[in-house]
Motif scaffolding. Structure first.
Motif, PDB file in Angstrom:
ATOM      1  N   SER A 306       0.824  -1.214   0.000  1.00 14.43           N
ATOM      2  CA  SER A 306       0.000   0.000   0.000  1.00 14.43           C
ATOM      3  C   SER A 306       0.854   1.260   0.000  1.00 14.43           C
ATOM      4  O   SER A 306       0.372   2.339  -0.339  1.00 14.43           O
ATOM      5  N   THR A 354      -1.364  -4.983  -1.676  1.00 14.49           N
ATOM      6  CA  THR A 354      -2.439  -4.520  -2.563  1.00 14.49           C
ATOM      7  C   THR A 354      -2.465  -5.240  -3.900  1.00 14.49           C
ATOM      8  O   THR A 354      -3.436  -5.120  -4.650  1.00 14.49           O
ATOM      9  N   GLU A 361      -6.436  -8.827  -9.867  1.00 19.72           N
ATOM     10  CA  GLU A 361      -6.992  -9.013  -8.521  1.00 19.72           C
ATOM     11  C   GLU A 361      -8.516  -9.041  -8.490  1.00 19.72           C
ATOM     12  O   GLU A 361      -9.108  -9.105  -7.421  1.00 19.72           O
TER      13      GLU A 361
END
Length: 372
Positions: A306, A354, A361
């Motif tokens: 992140s 992330t 994703e």
């Protein structure tokens, strides 16, 4: 070593781990320098990720869940026993194999017990394709790890381990052109595939040296707690606990193994798919235990944090496998660091993973054949 997506391989990179064929034979040995031709061949085989050795990650060791000799012996034994039953229709012709497989199970349990903290780590990141023998072994190992984490006795581990190892033995009775069809199954073909559960139970239920509960594993591993499974549409407590664990391990391995028609999912994606069945297909408490036993981010895989930094998974904490230690190799601007450093996500709680290199994703779509 680190785990590199097939599309990011470059000529000159060196393999960090062997690559096996579906028969368990070595296709490429560790230390081999990749060429454009070899990279193309790996793509043709459908391999998604490859372990690469490099200076920045040379101390990251990727352990195997089984010793190489145990794995080799297991695959030889499984293949021999399964092939001897291919197309078998009469019980009188079935060989007595319980004693041999019980000895193999003891060796597998010793390998798992020798690990300080056994976790479910992918066994086939370098495998070329899905096949029945490797799948049977993988599901056995994953199920045994869950059994150990659940506090099962040695006898219970032998029962569930043999059940897992032999859960798909009924597929030896399915026509190969249906079993290995590289495309979507028709409704009629899917009904034929479903018969492998009853075939497996028929083969195992009276076999000397095979616990009756192992036969029930073969029969019930596609039952689901909401009654949507097969062959009987059993619900909740009507399904034996062993079969419930086996259902999770079976679906997980099916999703995380390459197919000729579909790229394997990574562990965190497969766990996400499993969680969509919480309370309907699988018990929530079992899903939570499963999640806590799975290394959802494999050692050596490249991740984005992140903070914008990019690194590889350097270590996994067995108590919080979702929060590994990351070796940061690139800063937030994408510049390679001359002096990499590590961030322990188990303590740096404000930092999150992330993304994973080479992975979309978005929640993956999974066919009924992978979950059932």
């Amino acid at each position: 070593m680190r785990l590199v997506h097939i599309n990011l391989l470059q000529p000159g990179m060196k393999l960090g781990k062997r690559i096996y064929s579906e028969e368990g034979l070595v296709l490429l040995s560790e230390g081999v320098e990749l060429t454009s031709r070899l990279i193309g061949r790996l793509k043709d085989l459908g391999i998604g990720y490859v372990y690469i050795s490099d200076a920045a990650t040379e101390d990251i060791i990727i352990p195997d869940m089984l010793q190489e000799e145990t794995r080799r012996r297991a695959l030889v034994e499984i293949k021999q026993q399964f092939q001897s039953m291919s197309g078998l229709k009469t019980k009188s012709r079935i060989p007595h194999f319980g004693k041999a497989l019980s000895g193999l199970m003891n060796t597998i349990l010793e390998d798992i017990g020798s690990q300080k903290e056994a976790m479910i780590m992918l066994m086939d990141m370098n495998a070329s394709d899905f096949d029945l023998y490797n799948h049977s072994l993988n599901v056995c190992v994953y199920t045994l790890v869950l059994g150990v984490a659940s506090g099962y006795t040695r006898q219970q581990l032998m029962e569930i381990g043999l059940g897992a190892l032999l859960h798909d033995i009924g597929k030896t009775q399915i026509a190969p052109e249906i079993l290995h069809k590289p495309a979507k199954l028709s409704d009629e073909e899917f009904k034929i595939i479903q018969q492998h559960t009853t075939y497996g139970h028929r083969i195992l239920k009276d076999e000397p040296g095979i616990p009756l509960l192992a036969a029930h594993c073969a029969l019930q591993h596609h039952e689901r707690i909401d009654g949507s499974g097969y062959p009987f549409g059993l619900k909740d407590n009507e399904i034996h606990e062993y079969a419930k664990w086996l259902a999770l391990a079976d679906s997980y391995d099916a999703m995380t193994t390459n197919r000729v028609y579909k790229q394997a999912l990574l562990p965190h994606q497969a766990v996400e798919v499993l969680y969509t069945g919480s309370g309907t297909l699988y018990e929530q408490r079992m899903l939570e235990k499963f999640r806590d036993c799975v290394a959802i981010y494999p050692l050596g895989i490249s991740v984005t944090l992140s903070t914008g930094e990019i690194g590889v998974v350097a270590d996994i904490h067995s108590r919080v496998p979702q929060r590994p230690r990351i070796r940061v190799l690139k800063d937030a601007d994408g510049q390679t660091l001359s002096a990499p450093y590590e961030i322990d996500l188990s303590t740096a709680l404000s930092v999150m993973i992330t993304g994973v290199e080479g992975v979309d994703e978005a929640t993956p779509a999974v066919s009924r054949g992978e979950l059932f």
